[in-house]
Design a protein around this motif. Structure first.
Motif, mmCIF file in Angstrom:
data_model
loop_
_atom_site.group_PDB
_atom_site.id
_atom_site.type_symbol
_atom_site.label_atom_id
_atom_site.label_comp_id
_atom_site.label_asym_id
_atom_site.label_seq_id
_atom_site.Cartn_x
_atom_site.Cartn_y
_atom_site.Cartn_z
ATOM 1 N N GLY A 201 -12.222 56.594 -77.201
ATOM 2 C CA GLY A 201 -11.612 57.918 -77.212
ATOM 3 C C GLY A 201 -10.549 58.110 -76.145
ATOM 4 O O GLY A 201 -10.619 57.543 -75.047
ATOM 5 N N ILE A 202 -9.551 58.927 -76.497
ATOM 6 C CA ILE A 202 -8.597 59.458 -75.514
ATOM 7 C C ILE A 202 -8.398 60.914 -75.926
ATOM 8 O O ILE A 202 -7.735 61.200 -76.924
ATOM 9 N N GLY A 203 -9.074 61.814 -75.238
ATOM 10 C CA GLY A 203 -9.105 63.192 -75.676
ATOM 11 C C GLY A 203 -9.954 63.356 -76.918
ATOM 12 O O GLY A 203 -9.657 64.181 -77.791
ATOM 13 N N ALA A 204 -11.038 62.564 -77.023
ATOM 14 C CA ALA A 204 -11.930 62.639 -78.185
ATOM 15 C C ALA A 204 -13.377 62.870 -77.759
ATOM 16 O O ALA A 204 -14.306 62.627 -78.523
ATOM 17 N N GLY A 205 -13.557 63.330 -76.526
ATOM 18 C CA GLY A 205 -14.886 63.698 -76.064
ATOM 19 C C GLY A 205 -15.656 62.562 -75.426
ATOM 20 O O GLY A 205 -15.241 61.394 -75.462
ATOM 21 N N PRO A 206 -16.820 62.910 -74.832
ATOM 22 C CA PRO A 206 -17.601 61.942 -74.057
ATOM 23 C C PRO A 206 -18.505 61.049 -74.899
ATOM 24 O O PRO A 206 -19.116 60.126 -74.357
#
Ligand code: KIV
Ligand code: NA
Length: 263
Positions: A201-206
């Motif tokens: 993810g990149i800006g897709a949550g933990p």
């Protein structure tokens, strides 16, 4: 240390250990990142913006990717090396294969392409010919002029359902990794739970299997507008090595991304 392979990534995902990925464009930074424990180095077409100063990734050429991939490959000994195919380099399965071969011969272990269902035949064509593929869904920067800007994707039920279907198609076609950019955290989790391949993810949550950042964003040296998902890991550190290590530690212990970096 031991070479990072697709099996390493599967094992990390299965063990619940987060995968760390950073963009790298040259030998010195690639070597340092690897020593700090970064598992995957991405020669992102972001190089067109952060290295070359363009306003988007569209001007990047296959020659640019080949040059930077060869540089990274000379600096890295064990990390997995993933190279972006740039805008215009994979309009057909045949052109994708020809350009992927150039990136692989420069030292890439996997190539990354942006897009969903329309790329399923291409992913199969590549993986049938021994080119491992990382898919990229959500905000796909090569489509900026079609998307009308760098905007969060998958916010409506329809677009979220489409993204989930695209993710399954990429996996079925043979993709071994999936980058998810700028989507709601809940959707990042849903896609990750839906798939057997790891998500990054990149800006897709933990809840993705791993995280990626652009090196210049991590170091706080990119002069452009700072996206919500960016964290400057130089803050509180006194060396670049310490900043890379802090990034790896924060991804591994789940403290990055925090709520403030998510959609
Ligand atoms: O080009 C790039 O840096 C990328 C990452 C942001 C995933 O594609
Ligand atoms: Na990219």
């Amino acid at each position: 240390s031991k070479a990072v392979t697709v099996h390493t990534l599967g094992a990390l995902r299965a063990a619940g250990e987060k995968i760390t990925m950073l963009t790298a464009y040259d030998a010195s930074f690639a070597s340092l990142m690897e020593r700090c424990g970064v598992e995957i180095l991405l020669i992102g077409d972001s190089l067109g913006m952060v290295c070359a100063g363009h306003q988007s990734t569209l001007p990047v050429t296959v020659d640019d990717i080949v040059y930077h991939t060869a540089s990274v490959a000379r600096g890295a000994k064990s990390a997995m090396i993933v190279a972006d195919l740039p805008f215009g380099a994979y309009g057909t399965p045949e052109s994708a294969y020809a350009n992927a071969v150039r990136a692989m011969q420069a030292g890439a272990h996997m190539i990354k392409i942006e897009g969903g269902a329309w790329l399923a035949d291409t992913v199969k064509f590549l993986t049938d010919r021994a080119v491992p593929v990382c898919a990229h869904l959500g905000l796909t920067p090569q489509s900026v002029h079609q998307l009308g800007g760098y905007k969060v994707q998958g916010k409506t039920t329809e677009s979220a359902d489409l993204l989930k279907a695209d993710a399954l198609k990429m996996q079925a076609a043979g993709a071994s990794l999936l980058v998810l950019e700028a989507i709601p955290s809940g959707l990042g989790k849903e896609v990750t739970d839906l798939l057997s391949i790891p998500t990054i993810g990149i800006g897709a949550g933990p809840d993705c299997s791993g995280q990626v950042l652009v090196m210049h964003d991590l170091l706080g040296v990119f002069p452009g507008r700072k996206a919500r998902f960016v964290k400057n890991f130089m803050e509180g550190q006194t060396s670049i090595e310490a900043a890379f290590s802090a990034y790896v530690a924060a991804v591994k212990d789940g403290s990055f991304p925090a709520l403030e970096h998510c959609f």
